[in-house]
Design a protein around this motif. Structure first.
Motif, PDB file in Angstrom:
ATOM      1  N   TRP A   1       0.564  -2.252   3.385  1.00 24.78           N
ATOM      2  CA  TRP A   1       1.152  -1.931   2.264  1.00 24.78           C
ATOM      3  C   TRP A   1       0.617  -2.562   0.815  1.00 24.78           C
ATOM      4  O   TRP A   1      -0.637  -3.433   1.140  1.00 24.78           O
ATOM      5  CB  TRP A   1       2.528  -2.807   2.460  1.00 24.78           C
TER       6      TRP A   1
ATOM      7  N   ARG B   1      -0.090   0.339  -4.678  1.00 31.71           N
ATOM      8  CA  ARG B   1       0.306   1.200  -3.230  1.00 31.71           C
ATOM      9  C   ARG B   1      -0.916   0.798  -2.341  1.00 31.71           C
ATOM     10  O   ARG B   1      -1.943   0.528  -2.634  1.00 31.71           O
ATOM     11  CB  ARG B   1       0.035   2.702  -3.568  1.00 31.71           C
TER      12      ARG B   1
ATOM     13  N   SER C   1      -1.373   2.469   1.189  1.00 34.76           N
ATOM     14  CA  SER C   1      -1.609   3.387   2.452  1.00 34.76           C
ATOM     15  C   SER C   1      -3.021   3.245   2.647  1.00 34.76           C
ATOM     16  O   SER C   1      -3.784   3.190   1.704  1.00 34.76           O
ATOM     17  CB  SER C   1      -0.970   4.816   2.235  1.00 34.76           C
TER      18      SER C   1
ATOM     19  N   TYR D   1      -0.255   6.779  -0.872  1.00 35.92           N
ATOM     20  CA  TYR D   1       1.045   6.528  -0.587  1.00 35.92           C
ATOM     21  C   TYR D   1       1.261   4.937  -0.710  1.00 35.92           C
ATOM     22  O   TYR D   1       0.448   3.916  -0.796  1.00 35.92           O
ATOM     23  CB  TYR D   1       1.502   6.900   0.675  1.00 35.92           C
ATOM     24  N   ASP D   2       2.650   4.415  -0.579  1.00 31.17           N
ATOM     25  CA  ASP D   2       2.953   3.071  -1.020  1.00 31.17           C
ATOM     26  C   ASP D   2       2.825   2.114   0.574  1.00 31.17           C
ATOM     27  O   ASP D   2       2.584   1.114   0.274  1.00 31.17           O
ATOM     28  CB  ASP D   2       4.549   2.946  -1.161  1.00 31.17           C
TER      29      ASP D   2
ATOM     30  N   GLU E   1       1.645   2.368   4.864  1.00 28.53           N
ATOM     31  CA  GLU E   1       1.185   3.203   6.356  1.00 28.53           C
ATOM     32  C   GLU E   1       1.506   2.447   7.525  1.00 28.53           C
ATOM     33  O   GLU E   1       1.406   1.255   7.395  1.00 28.53           O
ATOM     34  CB  GLU E   1      -0.231   3.439   6.210  1.00 28.53           C
TER      35      GLU E   1
ATOM     36  N   VAL F   1       2.061   7.786   6.780  1.00 24.41           N
ATOM     37  CA  VAL F   1       2.155   7.363   5.433  1.00 24.41           C
ATOM     38  C   VAL F   1       3.532   7.077   4.915  1.00 24.41           C
ATOM     39  O   VAL F   1       4.393   7.942   5.319  1.00 24.41           O
ATOM     40  CB  VAL F   1       1.336   8.423   4.276  1.00 24.41           C
TER      41      VAL F   1
ATOM     42  N   LYS G   1       6.615   6.463   1.754  1.00 21.52           N
ATOM     43  CA  LYS G   1       6.892   6.633   0.364  1.00 21.52           C
ATOM     44  C   LYS G   1       7.899   5.939   0.276  1.00 21.52           C
ATOM     45  O   LYS G   1       8.977   5.825   0.964  1.00 21.52           O
ATOM     46  CB  LYS G   1       7.168   8.076   0.126  1.00 21.52           C
ATOM     47  N   LYS G   2       8.067   5.155  -1.036  1.00 19.21           N
ATOM     48  CA  LYS G   2       9.154   4.229  -1.455  1.00 19.21           C
ATOM     49  C   LYS G   2      10.127   5.077  -2.433  1.00 19.21           C
ATOM     50  O   LYS G   2       9.576   5.938  -3.245  1.00 19.21           O
ATOM     51  CB  LYS G   2       8.962   2.828  -1.762  1.00 19.21           C
ATOM     52  N   ASP G   3      11.443   4.745  -2.297  1.00 16.43           N
ATOM     53  CA  ASP G   3      12.383   5.278  -3.299  1.00 16.43           C
ATOM     54  C   ASP G   3      13.417   4.468  -3.525  1.00 16.43           C
ATOM     55  O   ASP G   3      13.628   3.547  -2.387  1.00 16.43           O
ATOM     56  CB  ASP G   3      12.747   6.725  -2.904  1.00 16.43           C
TER      57      ASP G   3
ATOM     58  N   PRO H   1       5.442  12.221   4.516  1.00 16.39           N
ATOM     59  CA  PRO H   1       5.474  11.020   4.662  1.00 16.39           C
ATOM     60  C   PRO H   1       7.024  10.734   5.232  1.00 16.39           C
ATOM     61  O   PRO H   1       7.798  11.344   5.152  1.00 16.39           O
ATOM     62  CB  PRO H   1       5.559  10.581   3.188  1.00 16.39           C
TER      63      PRO H   1
ATOM     64  N   MET I   1      10.118   8.099   4.602  1.00 17.16           N
ATOM     65  CA  MET I   1      10.724   7.480   3.374  1.00 17.16           C
ATOM     66  C   MET I   1      11.173   6.114   3.816  1.00 17.16           C
ATOM     67  O   MET I   1      11.781   5.816   4.768  1.00 17.16           O
ATOM     68  CB  MET I   1      11.886   8.227   3.024  1.00 17.16           C
TER      69      MET I   1
END
Ligand SMILES: [Zn+2]
Length: 282
Positions: free
Chosen positions: A119, A125, A127, A136-137, A139, A167, A169-171, A241, A243
């Motif tokens: 991370w 980010r 990945s 990506y954010d 992995e 990979v 991804k953050k949200d 990715p 999430m």
């Protein structure tokens, strides 16, 4: 006096080795001192992945066959999660019916032995692989060992290991996979270095990726992304990715190393592709 200094000189390498038992992301160039292949290898990972620069037709095979997941539906009980000072790792114990993969371009069965995360930080980010130039954010790696070899042989053979790379991804609020939800329910409990806990829930490995289609992936021959950087890995990196909600990233950013510092940017920089073929299955 002379004797005293001689003894100090003799033991000082041991002291520094004890302070730094593994490796550091602060001095990645030094990985090659003990493991020259980390600096001069020709099949190192991670690399940049792109559909445009990948091949879809494998000589004598044609399309890349799918990965076949075996025993990935078995609920693994009492899994141990560890903070090893570099990452959060879950060990997958040996069993009569281990989760394993076959198919794709693999010529044997590969059993899952562990999984871990890479991370970034609040502002970066992390990945390892880039897909179409996008980092990506985070992995997730699920590491597998060729069942024809013992663990030591696997590190020495070009077909010794297979790693699935997801990979992440953050949200703020996202549809999280069942497996990531189970894992992150306990990540807080390994905040401090060398914490070792038993996961509260059982986990079937397929639950980790129950939110994505695993038929699309990149595959290439590469290496471990940490020392000893062994060039023994068949990589499978999925293009869609997973999430992970921001709240779970906050947990990752609050995992501490042996010196009490938050572990951040525990990813290796992009390595040269060196003319290797990368295949894409779609
Ligand atoms: Zn990894």
């Amino acid at each position: 006096m002379f004797k005293y200094y001689t003894i100090l000189l003799l033991i000082s390498p041991l002291i520094s080795a004890a302070d730094n038992p593994d490796f550091s992301y602060d001095n990645i160039k030094e990985w090659g001192v003990k493991n020259p292949i980390c600096n001069n290898g020709k099949s190192q990972s991670p690399i940049k992945l792109s559909i445009l620069t990948s091949e879809t037709n494998v000589p004598d095979i044609g399309d890349v066959p799918p990965i076949v997941f075996r025993n990935y539906n078995i609920q693994l009980k009492n899994l141990e999660m560890l903070n090893n000072g570099r990452t959060v790792q879950i060990k997958i114990p040996n069993s009569e019916e281990p989760p394993y993969i076959e198919g794709a371009l693999l010529t044997n069965k590969y059993k899952a032995i562990s999984l871990h995360f890479h991370w970034g930080s609040v502002t970066t980010r992390g990945s390892e692989h880039l897909i179409d130039d996008l980092r990506y954010d985070a992995e997730l790696h699920i590491v597998h060992q060729n069942m024809a070899y013992d663990p030591k042989e696997a590190l020495e053979k070009p077909d010794g290991l297979a790693v699935l790379g997801f990979v992440i991804k953050k949200d703020i609020i996202v549809p999280e996979s069942t497996g990531l939800r189970k894992i992150f329910a306990d990540v807080d409990r390994v905040r401090y270095y060398s914490s070792n806990v038993t996961l509260s829930s059982s986990l079937a490995l397929q639950e980790i990726f129950d939110t994505i289609n695993t038929s699309k992936f990149f595959t290439y021959q590469g290496s471990l992304t940490t020392p000893p950087c062994s060039e023994s890995v068949s990589w499978f990196v999925f293009s869609k990715p997973l999430m992970l909600p921001l709240l779970d990233f906050l947990k990752l950013w609050n995992i501490y190393d042996e010196n009490g510092y938050a572990i951040k940017n525990n990813y290796r920089p992009i390595q040269n592709r060196e003319g290797r073929s990368v295949y894409y299955r779609f």
